[in-house]
Design a protein around this motif. Structure first.
Motif, mmCIF file in Angstrom:
data_model
loop_
_atom_site.group_PDB
_atom_site.id
_atom_site.type_symbol
_atom_site.label_atom_id
_atom_site.label_comp_id
_atom_site.label_asym_id
_atom_site.label_seq_id
_atom_site.Cartn_x
_atom_site.Cartn_y
_atom_site.Cartn_z
ATOM 1 N N HIS A 87 1.033 4.058 -2.881
ATOM 2 C CA HIS A 87 0.878 5.461 -2.397
ATOM 3 C C HIS A 87 1.976 6.407 -2.817
ATOM 4 O O HIS A 87 1.893 7.553 -3.440
ATOM 5 N N ARG A 130 -5.023 0.379 4.409
ATOM 6 C CA ARG A 130 -3.836 1.168 4.749
ATOM 7 C C ARG A 130 -4.276 2.509 3.675
ATOM 8 O O ARG A 130 -4.010 3.471 3.892
ATOM 9 N N LEU A 131 -4.381 2.039 2.299
ATOM 10 C CA LEU A 131 -4.831 2.898 1.329
ATOM 11 C C LEU A 131 -5.832 3.906 1.979
ATOM 12 O O LEU A 131 -5.561 5.305 1.694
ATOM 13 N N VAL A 161 -8.876 4.998 -6.154
ATOM 14 C CA VAL A 161 -8.555 3.830 -6.383
ATOM 15 C C VAL A 161 -9.192 2.844 -6.509
ATOM 16 O O VAL A 161 -10.337 2.487 -5.848
ATOM 17 N N VAL A 187 -11.130 4.501 -2.096
ATOM 18 C CA VAL A 187 -10.820 3.218 -2.680
ATOM 19 C C VAL A 187 -12.328 2.341 -3.038
ATOM 20 O O VAL A 187 -13.115 2.230 -2.064
ATOM 21 N N HIS A 239 -7.033 7.937 0.412
ATOM 22 C CA HIS A 239 -7.310 7.555 -0.884
ATOM 23 C C HIS A 239 -8.925 7.099 -1.027
ATOM 24 O O HIS A 239 -9.458 6.497 0.083
ATOM 25 N N ALA A 282 0.794 -1.246 -0.015
ATOM 26 C CA ALA A 282 -0.004 0.089 0.098
ATOM 27 C C ALA A 282 0.896 1.282 -0.093
ATOM 28 O O ALA A 282 0.513 2.426 -0.840
ATOM 29 N N ASP A 283 2.100 1.147 0.700
ATOM 30 C CA ASP A 283 2.943 2.287 0.817
ATOM 31 C C ASP A 283 3.507 2.752 -0.516
ATOM 32 O O ASP A 283 3.749 3.769 -0.924
#
Length: 422
Positions: A305, A340-341, A315, A348, A346, A301-302
């Motif tokens: 990002h 996490r996103l 996303v 999602v 974000h 996820a990072d």
């Protein structure tokens, strides 16, 4: 006239149902599951797990029961309930303990008819659970003596959801019994089911241990792949390019990086680690592998990002199940990527043609969209390469990407058509 052997399979999930259907070809078999809706669906010929086709289920002689008192006295009771972990990664044996009490209550009726029933456990456990935890529960619930009135055995499940090659009718079954006579009785049952043969383990504990190390070994190997993927990302190297070269060596092991979810590989190592720690041993390798794999979702996820210049965007995540072409959402690490996103700002949207939307919302608080959208996204992330996503190539997926956006592919299924991969 020889009386037919009777079997009751306790738990009709991914493991129990295929086994029960296979057994029903040779023995009088009842499948017991306390989920009444599940039993009603199976009676109607529908398997929500997708493991048994409608035609095969409808043609099976398997009987179904949602209450223990609907089961006749049996020669064999086979327990196939899940053995998950709790919130702090400790073994959660409540389901197998409850199943033991249920079976224990059935044993007196079987013994009263002159049987010496055998209780076989297929649920994944750490060494010692069958004899040290389950057998006493069976005794308490039945008022009988294990090893005299009834017996225990173990045969670890090896079901791989969605795998039509390594089915229960084709794989080698490991079996172990409380004594040699019980071992041969259990071996005969499984030999009737599978063409892959039966391996007689030296003890129940050895069979239990074999199961947990099978998945722990895979977990550790995948952890190595995930770690090198993280290293190569810092070198601006594609891990897939590196693996393509390395795999030309004859003894290079063909593991791949990715998210390790599901009900087996991501869970079983914790069972072995728990037992090791109880014995005073620090399972450093096992837990190190778990640490790498459990942290992979956050790392992915990072990176996504970062690919968006660390700016929140729209996303679309394609696929939520733990592996391709199955509806199994248990321990989905894609859900961790989504969480996490979302925490990074974000918006999602998630689509999965195989997952049950109600289960996704119940387990992860995620509402799945029923169809692929018509609008576009800053990032389209192919998390699980379901056949539906790959059937017509990358074109339809590319059409979902906004101008200047990114088509990301976790598993390298799109090859060079993707803008981002591990």
């Amino acid at each position: 006239m020889v009386r037919p052997i009777r079997v009751t399979v306790v738990g009709l999930g991914y493991v129990g149902l295929p086994l029960a259907v296979a057994l029903a070809r040779h023995f009088e078999t009842t499948g017991l599951d306390i989920d009444r809706q599940r039993v009603a669906e199976l009676k109607a010929g529908h398997d929500r797990t997708g493991e048994i086709e409608h035609e095969r289920l409808a043609a099976s002689a398997l009987r179904f029961a949602s209450q223990p008192d609907q089961c006749e006295p049996c020669d064999f009771y086979i327990v196939t309930v899940p053995t998950p972990i709790d919130a702090v990664n400790r073994p959660d044996l409540r389901l197998v303990e409850a199943a033991s009490r249920t079976v224990g209550a059935l044993l007196p009726a079987a013994v009263a008819t002159g049987l010496a029933p055998v209780v076989v456990y297929e649920s994944t456990v750490y060494p010692g659970v069958t004899e040290d935890i389950c057998a006493p529960l069976l005794e308490d619930a039945s008022g009988l003596t294990c090893g005299t009135d009834f017996f225990v055995a173990y045969s670890p499940e090896r079901i791989n959801p969605g795998d039509r090659e390594h089915t229960v009718e084709r794989i080698t079954k490991v079996v172990a019994g409380q004594n040699l006579e019980v071992l041969e009785q259990v071996a005969a049952v499984y030999e009737a089911v599978t063409s892959g043969g039966v391996f007689r383990a030296s003890s129940i504990k050895a069979a239990e241990a074999a199961k947990v190390i099978e998945n722990a070994q895979r977990d550790i190997n995948i952890a190595f792949m995930n770690e090198i993927a993280q290293i190569f990302a810092k070198l601006d190297l594609s891990v897939w390019d590196v693996l393509a070269a390395a795999r030309t060596k004859w003894n290079f092991l063909p593991f791949s990086p990715g998210l390790v979810g599901g009900h087996c590989i991501g869970i079983d190592p914790y069972y072995l680690a728990h037992r090791a720690e109880a014995l005073g041993h620090d399972p450093r390798v096992i837990l190190a592998g778990r640490g790498v794999n459990d942290g992979m979702a956050g790392w992915v996820a990072d990176r996504l990002h970062g690919a968006l210049d660390r700016k929140p965007g729209r996303v679309l995540v394609l696929g939520l199940t733990f592996k391709e072409n199955v509806p199994d959402l248990r321990n989905s690490k894609v859900a961790d990527v989504v969480a996490r996103l979302a925490s990074l700002g974000h918006a999602v949207t998630v689509h999965d043609p195989h997952a049950d939307s109600g289960e996704a919302e119940h387990e992860y608080g995620l509402r799945l969209i029923p169809e692929l959208p018509q609008d576009t996204f800053d990032l389209v992330f192919l998390a699980v390469p379901h056949r539906e996503y790959l059937a017509t190539g990358s074109g339809p997926l590319r059409a979902l990407v906004a101008p200047g956006g990114i088509l990301a592919d976790l598993r390298g299924a799109l090859g060079s058509d993707a803008d981002w991969t591990l």
